[in-house]
Design a protein around this motif. Structure first.
Motif, mmCIF file in Angstrom:
data_model
loop_
_atom_site.group_PDB
_atom_site.id
_atom_site.type_symbol
_atom_site.label_atom_id
_atom_site.label_comp_id
_atom_site.label_asym_id
_atom_site.label_seq_id
_atom_site.Cartn_x
_atom_site.Cartn_y
_atom_site.Cartn_z
ATOM 1 N N PHE A 205 0.821 -1.216 0.000
ATOM 2 C CA PHE A 205 0.000 0.000 0.000
ATOM 3 C C PHE A 205 0.856 1.268 0.000
ATOM 4 N N ASP A 206 0.613 2.099 -1.007
ATOM 5 C CA ASP A 206 1.270 3.404 -1.177
ATOM 6 C C ASP A 206 2.748 3.331 -1.558
ATOM 7 N N GLN B 150 1.954 -7.256 7.333
ATOM 8 C CA GLN B 150 2.050 -6.512 6.077
ATOM 9 C C GLN B 150 3.508 -6.381 5.619
ATOM 10 N N LEU C 196 -10.435 4.684 4.661
ATOM 11 C CA LEU C 196 -9.337 3.940 5.289
ATOM 12 C C LEU C 196 -9.231 4.292 6.770
ATOM 13 N N LYS C 197 -8.872 3.288 7.559
ATOM 14 C CA LYS C 197 -8.605 3.562 8.969
ATOM 15 C C LYS C 197 -7.249 4.252 9.085
ATOM 16 N N THR C 198 -7.116 5.147 10.018
ATOM 17 C CA THR C 198 -5.850 5.881 10.132
ATOM 18 C C THR C 198 -4.847 5.150 11.025
ATOM 19 N N LYS C 199 -5.313 4.083 11.705
ATOM 20 C CA LYS C 199 -4.386 3.298 12.531
ATOM 21 C C LYS C 199 -4.517 1.815 12.220
ATOM 22 N N LEU C 200 -3.455 1.085 12.529
ATOM 23 C CA LEU C 200 -3.513 -0.364 12.414
ATOM 24 C C LEU C 200 -2.817 -0.971 13.629
ATOM 25 N N THR C 201 -3.113 -2.225 13.908
ATOM 26 C CA THR C 201 -2.445 -2.856 15.039
ATOM 27 C C THR C 201 -1.018 -3.214 14.635
ATOM 28 N N LEU C 202 -0.162 -3.286 15.634
ATOM 29 C CA LEU C 202 1.225 -3.688 15.384
ATOM 30 C C LEU C 202 1.261 -5.072 14.730
ATOM 31 N N VAL D 38 -4.395 -4.779 5.547
ATOM 32 C CA VAL D 38 -4.586 -3.400 5.995
ATOM 33 C C VAL D 38 -5.744 -2.723 5.250
ATOM 34 N N GLY E 76 0.542 -4.732 11.133
ATOM 35 C CA GLY E 76 1.710 -4.132 10.499
ATOM 36 C C GLY E 76 2.786 -5.172 10.220
ATOM 37 N N ILE E 77 3.059 -6.016 11.209
ATOM 38 C CA ILE E 77 4.081 -7.062 11.057
ATOM 39 C C ILE E 77 3.737 -7.994 9.897
#
Lengths: 306, 306
Positions: free
Chosen positions: A19-20, A200, A188-194, A227, A197-198
């Protein structure tokens, strides 16, 4: 050279886990653009066929990208642009990026290549900003560099070319609904869980490694997005059926192309990519949704002269 | 073969942008272990020198990892283990992982290699679980596979070997304070912003690409951690001085080794890695902190017979 005609490729941004940051260029679909030098300063869009888009320079992504280039150039003249717009705006395969990238790439050729690819991306990003309020680089980078590109960092801008395995083909289906990039960013949500993230960055690492190693299985396993896809896929009719059908037909994996609504799948070999197209076709036919579909080798060249 | 003596490498986990997924093995520091077959079932730790660690099998990471292997094996006997523990527990360079990995790697050799590296990692992860409550794989994977490894996914476990550029050297400094992995996990935030996530997977992608391309500059630019380092570095005395001094001495980049308190830097060439060690040495000397320091080539073999 006073005039150049170029092919401006459609692109798939995000590519699931990237993403991005990740994107790839297509070969089978793109705009055609003619750019010519003029004595008069500035950019003039003289003609657009195929789509109803603004001719006013400041309101047209190719115009805005071109102005960004002119501002950094010591060239005293200007350019005229004709656009044969074959990529539908809002389709999720980099319609605005194709026009922005094509314009600045062509101008750079006509001026004797004073600018680097990285600079061209920076100019083209101004077109992206006009189109979606965000100057993202994940479509314009592959359009200009070709192949797969990674935007490692936005500040400073750092773009890495990633090799393309020879047998990699993309299938892209575009349901005939429009989602604006700006709208699809809002949900889109502005936060994600750690933990998310791992997963991703583990997948992104796996995808990059798979591309370098030409390990098609690893590429397939890495095409996961925990995500964005769970949220954005809700906006896309039949998303789960399309992706599970693609997998059954032999695709390595699939995901949302850019901000959607197009869905892409990657396959090893053209034969499989065509089977995937057939499966996608049948799915949308059975639920009664109109669509365009493309099967394409990854375009390793980016914008190119015609 | 009835007995084997092995070198069990220290490892650097996380490697800045690869939290919980990336790791690399070291050559200059590690435990030494002797494992021998016994007629009696089970695992017996007969001797540990160098550190005060439990001999009871169920309380020792090598014992627990060994038991996990035995459970999946049709071998009717058992093993005795002697450990020369040269890596300090709590130093952040994979002390528990070295013992867990060394034990199962050695047992697998003595049994004629019935298990794959992936299975050995799964056994060794049980030792990690005992040490830190979390069965993480980012130290045991490089200890067993050697070189750089990416844990693409934990469920199912998917480990990808990443090539090691030939001139890559690590400098690791261990301030003589102890941080328990379990404690240093507690202070982590459970959420991150999407923006931070994008920076992190952009850098992880850049680091993987840099390793494949032997692009030392790209490796250096990618050694950024916006997720964990801002929080964990607070626990490490002189962190900013050490890392800025390393950079000035020519390091490509640096970060926290595992959960700390060790700090690592990567450099191109041994001469630079030694200069980085000297700079780190001076920094800790000037602020009066005791330390161990290691300069090491990346160990591409992992656990190996001595």
């Amino acid at each position: 050279m006073e005039e150049i005609k170029v092919f401006c490729p459609a692109t798939i941004a995000n590519v699931s886990c990237g993403f991005d940051v990740l994107g790839l260029a297509l070969d089978a679909v793109g705009d055609v653009m003619i750019v010519r030098k003029t004595a008069k300063k500035g950019i003039k869009i003289t003609n657009i066929i195929g789509q109803d888009l603004p001719l006013a320079t400041e309101k047209n992504v190719a115009g805005v990208a071109g102005l960004a280039l002119l501002e950094k150039s010591d060239y005293s003249g200007g350019f005229e642009i004709e656009i044969d717009k074959r990529i539908k705006p809002g389709s999720g395969i980099g319609s605005s990026a194709a026009s922005s990238s094509g314009a600045v790439w062509a101008m750079n050729e006509l001026l004797g290549q004073p600018f680097s690819n990285l600079e061209l991306v920076q100019f083209a990003m101004q077109g992206e900003k006009l189109a979606s309020q965000v100057a993202h680089a994940d479509n314009v980078a592959p359009a200009i560099y070709g192949g797969f590109t990674l935007v490692r960092s936005y500040n400073p801008l750092d773009i890495v070319s990633i090799p393309t395995p020879d047998e990699l083909f993309a299938t892209v289906i575009h349901p005939q609904i429009e989602i604006k990039t700006s709208d699809s960013r809002k949900i889109l949500k502005t936060k994600l869980t750690l933990e998310t993230g791992i997963r991703q960055w583990g997948n992104l690492g796996g995808l990059i490694a798979g591309l370098f190693q030409e390990d098609y299985e690893l590429i397939g396993r890495s095409l996961e997005d925990h995500v964005v896809e769970p949220i954005r896929s809700i906006l896309i009719p039949g998303f789960d059926d399309i992706t599970s059908g693609a997998k059954q037909a032999g695709a390595l994996g699939s995901g949302i192309s850019g901000s959607g609504p197009s869905i892409f799948a990657l396959s090893q070999g053209e034969v499989t990519a065509e089977k995937v197209a057939e499966a996608m076709h049948q799915t949308y036919k059975s639920i009664g949704i109109d669509f365009d579909i493309h099967v394409s080798k990854v375009n390793t060249q980016g914008v190119k002269p015609l």
